[in-house]
Write a protein that holds these residues in place. Sequence first.
Motif, PDB file in Angstrom:
ATOM      1  N   THR A  71      46.896 -18.729  -3.569  1.00  0.00           N
ATOM      2  CA  THR A  71      46.801 -19.289  -2.214  1.00  0.00           C
ATOM      3  C   THR A  71      47.591 -20.586  -2.103  1.00  0.00           C
ATOM      4  O   THR A  71      48.283 -20.825  -1.105  1.00  0.00           O
ATOM      5  CB  THR A  71      45.332 -19.538  -1.852  1.00  0.00           C
ATOM      6  OG1 THR A  71      44.611 -18.304  -1.923  1.00  0.00           O
ATOM      7  CG2 THR A  71      45.204 -20.111  -0.449  1.00  0.00           C
ATOM      8  N   ARG A  89      43.786 -23.884  10.267  1.00  0.00           N
ATOM      9  CA  ARG A  89      43.339 -22.749   9.456  1.00  0.00           C
ATOM     10  C   ARG A  89      41.837 -22.538   9.621  1.00  0.00           C
ATOM     11  O   ARG A  89      41.043 -23.490   9.632  1.00  0.00           O
ATOM     12  CB  ARG A  89      43.658 -23.013   7.992  1.00  0.00           C
ATOM     13  CG  ARG A  89      43.307 -21.835   7.071  1.00  0.00           C
ATOM     14  CD  ARG A  89      43.123 -22.303   5.625  1.00  0.00           C
ATOM     15  NE  ARG A  89      44.290 -22.989   5.144  1.00  0.00           N
ATOM     16  CZ  ARG A  89      45.303 -22.392   4.506  1.00  0.00           C
ATOM     17  NH1 ARG A  89      45.252 -21.099   4.289  1.00  0.00           N
ATOM     18  NH2 ARG A  89      46.325 -23.094   4.085  1.00  0.00           N
ATOM     19  N   GLU A  90      41.439 -21.264   9.692  1.00  0.00           N
ATOM     20  CA  GLU A  90      40.029 -20.903   9.701  1.00  0.00           C
ATOM     21  C   GLU A  90      39.705 -20.160   8.406  1.00  0.00           C
ATOM     22  O   GLU A  90      40.529 -20.081   7.506  1.00  0.00           O
ATOM     23  CB  GLU A  90      39.715 -20.073  10.945  1.00  0.00           C
ATOM     24  CG  GLU A  90      39.947 -20.873  12.237  1.00  0.00           C
ATOM     25  CD  GLU A  90      39.527 -20.126  13.487  1.00  0.00           C
ATOM     26  OE1 GLU A  90      39.493 -18.874  13.453  1.00  0.00           O
ATOM     27  OE2 GLU A  90      39.239 -20.791  14.500  1.00  0.00           O
ATOM     28  N   GLN A  91      38.507 -19.631   8.285  1.00  0.00           N
ATOM     29  CA  GLN A  91      38.059 -19.031   7.038  1.00  0.00           C
ATOM     30  C   GLN A  91      38.909 -17.812   6.674  1.00  0.00           C
ATOM     31  O   GLN A  91      38.972 -16.834   7.427  1.00  0.00           O
ATOM     32  CB  GLN A  91      36.594 -18.610   7.150  1.00  0.00           C
ATOM     33  CG  GLN A  91      36.000 -18.021   5.881  1.00  0.00           C
ATOM     34  CD  GLN A  91      35.947 -19.029   4.738  1.00  0.00           C
ATOM     35  OE1 GLN A  91      35.757 -20.232   4.956  1.00  0.00           O
ATOM     36  NE2 GLN A  91      36.121 -18.553   3.515  1.00  0.00           N
ATOM     37  N   PRO A  92      39.583 -17.835   5.498  1.00  0.00           N
ATOM     38  CA  PRO A  92      40.429 -16.690   5.115  1.00  0.00           C
ATOM     39  C   PRO A  92      39.593 -15.491   4.695  1.00  0.00           C
ATOM     40  O   PRO A  92      38.417 -15.613   4.333  1.00  0.00           O
ATOM     41  CB  PRO A  92      41.256 -17.231   3.954  1.00  0.00           C
ATOM     42  CG  PRO A  92      40.414 -18.326   3.371  1.00  0.00           C
ATOM     43  CD  PRO A  92      39.669 -18.935   4.525  1.00  0.00           C
ATOM     44  N   THR A 110      44.829 -14.683   6.711  1.00  0.00           N
ATOM     45  CA  THR A 110      44.336 -15.993   7.130  1.00  0.00           C
ATOM     46  C   THR A 110      44.349 -16.095   8.652  1.00  0.00           C
ATOM     47  O   THR A 110      45.400 -15.908   9.272  1.00  0.00           O
ATOM     48  CB  THR A 110      45.217 -17.123   6.562  1.00  0.00           C
ATOM     49  OG1 THR A 110      45.379 -16.944   5.162  1.00  0.00           O
ATOM     50  CG2 THR A 110      44.598 -18.480   6.845  1.00  0.00           C
ATOM     51  N   TRP A 112      44.197 -18.335  12.129  1.00  0.00           N
ATOM     52  CA  TRP A 112      44.546 -19.680  12.575  1.00  0.00           C
ATOM     53  C   TRP A 112      44.193 -19.829  14.052  1.00  0.00           C
ATOM     54  O   TRP A 112      44.301 -18.872  14.817  1.00  0.00           O
ATOM     55  CB  TRP A 112      46.048 -19.940  12.401  1.00  0.00           C
ATOM     56  CG  TRP A 112      46.553 -19.854  10.999  1.00  0.00           C
ATOM     57  CD1 TRP A 112      46.844 -18.732  10.291  1.00  0.00           C
ATOM     58  CD2 TRP A 112      46.829 -20.955  10.123  1.00  0.00           C
ATOM     59  NE1 TRP A 112      47.285 -19.036   9.031  1.00  0.00           N
ATOM     60  CE2 TRP A 112      47.294 -20.398   8.899  1.00  0.00           C
ATOM     61  CE3 TRP A 112      46.747 -22.347  10.248  1.00  0.00           C
ATOM     62  CZ2 TRP A 112      47.661 -21.185   7.817  1.00  0.00           C
ATOM     63  CZ3 TRP A 112      47.118 -23.129   9.174  1.00  0.00           C
ATOM     64  CH2 TRP A 112      47.562 -22.562   7.974  1.00  0.00           C
TER      65      TRP A 112
END
Length: 366
Positions: A71, A89-92, A110, A112
């Motif tokens: 990552t 970014r949000e939780q992948p 991912t 966004w």
Amino acid sequence: MIRVLLLLLFCAPAWAHQASEAYLRYRVDGAQVEQRLDLALRDLDRDLGLDADGDGTLSWGEVRTRWADITALADAGLRFTADGAACTREQPAPPQLEAHRDGMHAVLVTPWRCPAAVRELALDYRLFAATDAGHRGLARLAGAAGEPLVLVPGAGPQVLSTAGTGLGGFIVEGAAHIASGLDHLLFLATLLLVAVWRRDGRGWAPRASARAALAETLKLVTAFTAAHSITLGLAAAGVIAPAGAVVESLIALTVLLAALDNIRPFVPGPRWAMVAVFGLVHGVGFAGPLTDLGLRGRELLWPLLGFNLGVELGQLAAVALLLPPALWLRGRPAYRRWIVPGGSSAIAALAALWLAERSLALQLLP
């Protein structure tokens, strides 16, 4: 002529048939952007040393325990802005793997959130720039009419939008694909070695004129182009989908048979007919980069046209390089005694190794 063939052969360990490619797909919903990045495990292993036990294979455990490093590498090598603004970014998604035609890939998904509804994305792509000059990223916007982008590491931001990007990127990619495909190049070389000759019983005799040799070359190249264009289109559109290992093994077999036919003709019928049949196999191999983008319908048309045009330009470059010395040497004793038998034997030996590697999953070449 013989120097060119030797250069190609000795470079074989460094020239893999499949180019190094990563696959990017963006899905836009208002201000939400989902980014999916597929990275080849062989590229990640080269840069990160994922094979902890050194056994030459990667287990899921070896990949999963290094997911944070994967990552981090992706974050450093790929950044984008939406209409000039940065996104959050949000939780992948959890780690996952997926098989592509060129091997297993790590899949990083991912989500966004951007400041406003997104019209276009500017991608700054730098992955593997320091370790693989031939690496490319292939990016597309899901559901958009625009064409995918061919991303060159370190080339600066490139815009992905519904406006399209022209044929240029895929023309370059098609030419690069055949230039990096040693098996395709050696197949062409085997054809050109004896295109300046004619069959004489169970052997060969020099053609009387350069014009006759050029006419034969035109037949061979036309047959190969027509055949591989058919299967390239069918495979890219998903109409046919043979296993990658089978296709790669068959490509090696075509090189082997063509080289052996140079040494002692045994394939019945005109040679252009053999080339057309073998070209059907090579076309499926050419389709790999387009197949993995998942393009369908209208969105496939321009990338397919550009990519195929690039392949043809690459072929013409190979003909322009190899045919003139073959024409000049066709009647000389050294060409009959050493260059054609020696070059064809070397190509046949390499193709036999490729066939064994690809059909039996062996590692015989560095």
